[in-house]
Design a protein around this motif. Sequence first.
Motif, mmCIF file in Angstrom:
data_model
loop_
_atom_site.group_PDB
_atom_site.id
_atom_site.type_symbol
_atom_site.label_atom_id
_atom_site.label_comp_id
_atom_site.label_asym_id
_atom_site.label_seq_id
_atom_site.Cartn_x
_atom_site.Cartn_y
_atom_site.Cartn_z
ATOM 1 N N GLU A 219 7.953 17.940 17.541
ATOM 2 C CA GLU A 219 8.466 19.035 16.710
ATOM 3 C C GLU A 219 9.986 19.011 16.613
ATOM 4 O OE1 GLU A 219 6.294 19.413 19.164
ATOM 5 O OE2 GLU A 219 4.454 19.881 18.063
ATOM 6 N N GLU A 220 10.630 18.266 17.503
ATOM 7 C CA GLU A 220 12.091 18.182 17.533
ATOM 8 C C GLU A 220 12.607 16.921 16.840
ATOM 9 O OE1 GLU A 220 13.045 20.423 21.733
ATOM 10 O OE2 GLU A 220 12.197 18.392 21.838
ATOM 11 N N ILE A 221 11.686 16.207 16.193
ATOM 12 C CA ILE A 221 12.049 14.957 15.527
ATOM 13 C C ILE A 221 12.021 15.144 14.008
ATOM 14 C CG2 ILE A 221 11.506 12.508 15.228
ATOM 15 C CD1 ILE A 221 10.042 12.612 17.919
ATOM 16 N N MET A 222 13.064 14.664 13.354
ATOM 17 C CA MET A 222 13.176 14.671 11.894
ATOM 18 C C MET A 222 13.179 13.215 11.426
ATOM 19 S SD MET A 222 16.421 16.223 9.748
ATOM 20 C CE MET A 222 16.689 15.921 7.997
ATOM 21 N N ALA A 223 12.623 12.967 10.264
ATOM 22 C CA ALA A 223 12.631 11.611 9.714
ATOM 23 C C ALA A 223 12.819 11.673 8.208
ATOM 24 C CB ALA A 223 11.338 10.877 10.052
ATOM 25 N N CYS A 224 13.471 10.649 7.664
ATOM 26 C CA CYS A 224 13.721 10.546 6.224
ATOM 27 C C CYS A 224 13.212 9.200 5.729
ATOM 28 C CB CYS A 224 15.215 10.653 5.916
ATOM 29 S SG CYS A 224 16.007 12.163 6.486
ATOM 30 N N GLY A 225 12.522 9.202 4.574
ATOM 31 C CA GLY A 225 12.005 7.952 4.043
ATOM 32 C C GLY A 225 11.623 8.045 2.584
ATOM 33 N N ASP A 226 11.223 6.903 2.033
ATOM 34 C CA ASP A 226 10.896 6.851 0.604
ATOM 35 C C ASP A 226 9.700 5.963 0.278
ATOM 36 O OD1 ASP A 226 12.223 4.106 -1.049
ATOM 37 O OD2 ASP A 226 12.468 4.356 1.104
ATOM 38 N N GLY A 227 9.396 4.986 1.121
ATOM 39 C CA GLY A 227 8.419 3.967 0.754
ATOM 40 C C GLY A 227 7.083 4.113 1.459
ATOM 41 N N ASP A 228 6.170 3.229 1.102
ATOM 42 C CA ASP A 228 4.808 3.251 1.619
ATOM 43 C C ASP A 228 4.774 3.240 3.140
ATOM 44 O OD1 ASP A 228 1.989 3.129 1.429
ATOM 45 O OD2 ASP A 228 2.022 0.948 1.592
ATOM 46 N N ASN A 229 5.702 2.530 3.760
ATOM 47 C CA ASN A 229 5.719 2.447 5.218
ATOM 48 C C ASN A 229 6.362 3.655 5.884
ATOM 49 O OD1 ASN A 229 8.271 1.752 4.302
ATOM 50 N ND2 ASN A 229 8.624 0.199 5.862
ATOM 51 N N ASP A 230 6.758 4.662 5.091
ATOM 52 C CA ASP A 230 7.358 5.878 5.639
ATOM 53 C C ASP A 230 6.408 7.065 5.653
ATOM 54 O OD1 ASP A 230 9.932 4.703 6.024
ATOM 55 O OD2 ASP A 230 10.318 4.921 3.878
ATOM 56 N N ALA A 231 5.296 6.973 4.951
ATOM 57 C CA ALA A 231 4.399 8.129 4.823
ATOM 58 C C ALA A 231 3.882 8.589 6.183
ATOM 59 C CB ALA A 231 3.247 7.800 3.884
ATOM 60 N N ASP A 232 3.415 7.659 7.011
ATOM 61 C CA ASP A 232 2.921 8.033 8.336
ATOM 62 C C ASP A 232 4.026 8.650 9.182
ATOM 63 O OD1 ASP A 232 0.231 7.283 8.056
ATOM 64 O OD2 ASP A 232 0.691 5.192 8.488
ATOM 65 N N MET A 233 5.228 8.129 9.058
ATOM 66 C CA MET A 233 6.341 8.655 9.829
ATOM 67 C C MET A 233 6.609 10.116 9.485
ATOM 68 S SD MET A 233 10.225 7.162 10.279
ATOM 69 C CE MET A 233 10.695 7.222 8.535
ATOM 70 N N LEU A 234 6.610 10.437 8.201
ATOM 71 C CA LEU A 234 6.881 11.812 7.784
ATOM 72 C C LEU A 234 5.764 12.758 8.208
ATOM 73 C CD1 LEU A 234 9.181 10.412 6.331
ATOM 74 C CD2 LEU A 234 8.690 11.781 4.315
ATOM 75 N N ARG A 235 4.541 12.227 8.251
ATOM 76 C CA ARG A 235 3.418 13.053 8.705
ATOM 77 C C ARG A 235 3.455 13.290 10.214
ATOM 78 N NH1 ARG A 235 0.214 10.520 4.420
ATOM 79 N NH2 ARG A 235 -0.021 8.668 5.726
ATOM 80 N N GLU A 236 3.891 12.298 10.965
ATOM 81 C CA GLU A 236 3.834 12.361 12.425
ATOM 82 C C GLU A 236 4.899 13.258 13.038
ATOM 83 O OE1 GLU A 236 1.868 11.050 14.760
ATOM 84 O OE2 GLU A 236 0.526 9.879 13.512
ATOM 85 N N VAL A 237 6.082 13.304 12.433
ATOM 86 C CA VAL A 237 7.200 14.018 13.056
ATOM 87 C C VAL A 237 7.153 15.503 12.747
ATOM 88 C CG1 VAL A 237 8.614 11.939 12.999
ATOM 89 C CG2 VAL A 237 8.787 13.611 11.122
ATOM 90 N N GLY A 238 8.045 16.249 13.405
ATOM 91 C CA GLY A 238 8.082 17.685 13.194
ATOM 92 C C GLY A 238 8.599 18.097 11.839
ATOM 93 N N PHE A 239 9.546 17.316 11.286
ATOM 94 C CA PHE A 239 10.123 17.667 9.985
ATOM 95 C C PHE A 239 10.374 16.385 9.190
ATOM 96 C CE2 PHE A 239 13.541 19.096 7.082
ATOM 97 C CZ PHE A 239 12.892 20.180 6.506
ATOM 98 N N GLY A 240 9.569 16.193 8.161
ATOM 99 C CA GLY A 240 9.661 14.985 7.344
ATOM 100 C C GLY A 240 10.367 15.243 6.028
ATOM 101 N N VAL A 241 11.309 14.369 5.695
ATOM 102 C CA VAL A 241 12.098 14.496 4.465
ATOM 103 C C VAL A 241 11.847 13.290 3.572
ATOM 104 C CG1 VAL A 241 14.417 14.635 3.482
ATOM 105 C CG2 VAL A 241 13.895 15.844 5.617
ATOM 106 N N ALA A 242 11.402 13.531 2.353
ATOM 107 C CA ALA A 242 11.220 12.473 1.357
ATOM 108 C C ALA A 242 12.394 12.472 0.402
ATOM 109 C CB ALA A 242 9.926 12.683 0.583
ATOM 110 N N MET A 243 12.772 11.284 -0.026
ATOM 111 C CA MET A 243 13.813 11.161 -1.041
ATOM 112 C C MET A 243 13.232 11.491 -2.415
ATOM 113 S SD MET A 243 15.926 10.208 1.218
ATOM 114 C CE MET A 243 17.367 9.929 0.189
ATOM 115 N N GLU A 244 14.070 11.932 -3.318
ATOM 116 C CA GLU A 244 13.587 12.192 -4.675
ATOM 117 C C GLU A 244 13.053 10.921 -5.315
ATOM 118 O OE1 GLU A 244 12.278 13.621 -8.018
ATOM 119 O OE2 GLU A 244 12.990 14.917 -6.405
ATOM 120 N N ASN A 245 13.567 9.765 -4.912
ATOM 121 C CA ASN A 245 13.111 8.480 -5.441
ATOM 122 C C ASN A 245 11.897 7.936 -4.691
ATOM 123 O OD1 ASN A 245 15.691 8.212 -3.651
ATOM 124 N ND2 ASN A 245 14.552 6.331 -3.235
ATOM 125 N N ALA A 246 11.333 8.717 -3.776
ATOM 126 C CA ALA A 246 10.184 8.275 -2.992
ATOM 127 C C ALA A 246 8.929 8.193 -3.854
ATOM 128 C CB ALA A 246 9.940 9.229 -1.824
#
Length: 281
Positions: A219-246
């Motif tokens: 819950e204390e982890i934030m992650a930022c990503g845009d591509g196919d290999n980032d989807a799991d990361m954003l789901r797993e962490v406490g706060f996931g940030v997607a780019m507008e170009n994602a």
Amino acid sequence: MERRIKMIGLDLDGTLLTEKKELLPYTRQVLDKAIKEGILVLMATGRPFMGIPEELRYYPGIRYALTSNGARVLEIEGEKVLIEHLLPLERAKKALETLSKYDTLQEVYFGGQAYAPEDKMKHIGRYHHNPYMWEYLLTTRKPVPDIREFVEKQDRDMDKIQGLFADMEERDAAWKELSQQEGLALVGSLGYNIEINASGVNKGTALVELGRMLGIDREEIMACGDGDNDADMLREVGFGVAMENAIDKVKEAADYITVTNDEQGAAKAIERFALRGGELC
């Protein structure tokens, strides 16, 4: 109130870096502020360790690197491996055999270094459809005469395989074939590639595992990503940030959608949600 965000995992291509693969001054300032406030900032990338730009690989205050989609996580000082989830050799060889049926540039990652066939590297524009990626590949890959022969000589498990495709129909066919093989995790962060890791390996599980090692809750982890290999990361962490170009898959996994990478969206999200005075503080 105690700050919520204690760790931030940052994808590189399409996220922290601009389309031209630049790290802009405002982004640097925000990273410096986050590090100064005691937040653990790290790159969370599909690239091998030696493929991270040197300015970020040895960025002052950045102590860890999550590489090869989470197959290898290092403490940068001394390049100490903290987490390692390798692709078994026999499964890797079978995957390479499948890729070799198609018009591909095949790469293999061993110990944080990527290797690619020298003949295909001479025709990089055929396989890497983004010209801004050409210099990156040519300066970070070690050329070998024959990739499958090289793997045979290495005779050990590896971090990851990547196939870059000249033709998208062939990519689709290869994806279908590879998805039927046991023990593989497939993603395609560039749209024209297939990245192959061991089953269960992704940036999200590795980031949470590192956090657990360091006493940081998901819950204390934030992650930022845009591509196919980032989807799991954003789901797993406490706060996931997607780019507008994602891609849509990543936006659907996110808690927040920031502006594009060329507008320094990752830095703006960090400033808004992670730094002192931000919304999650």
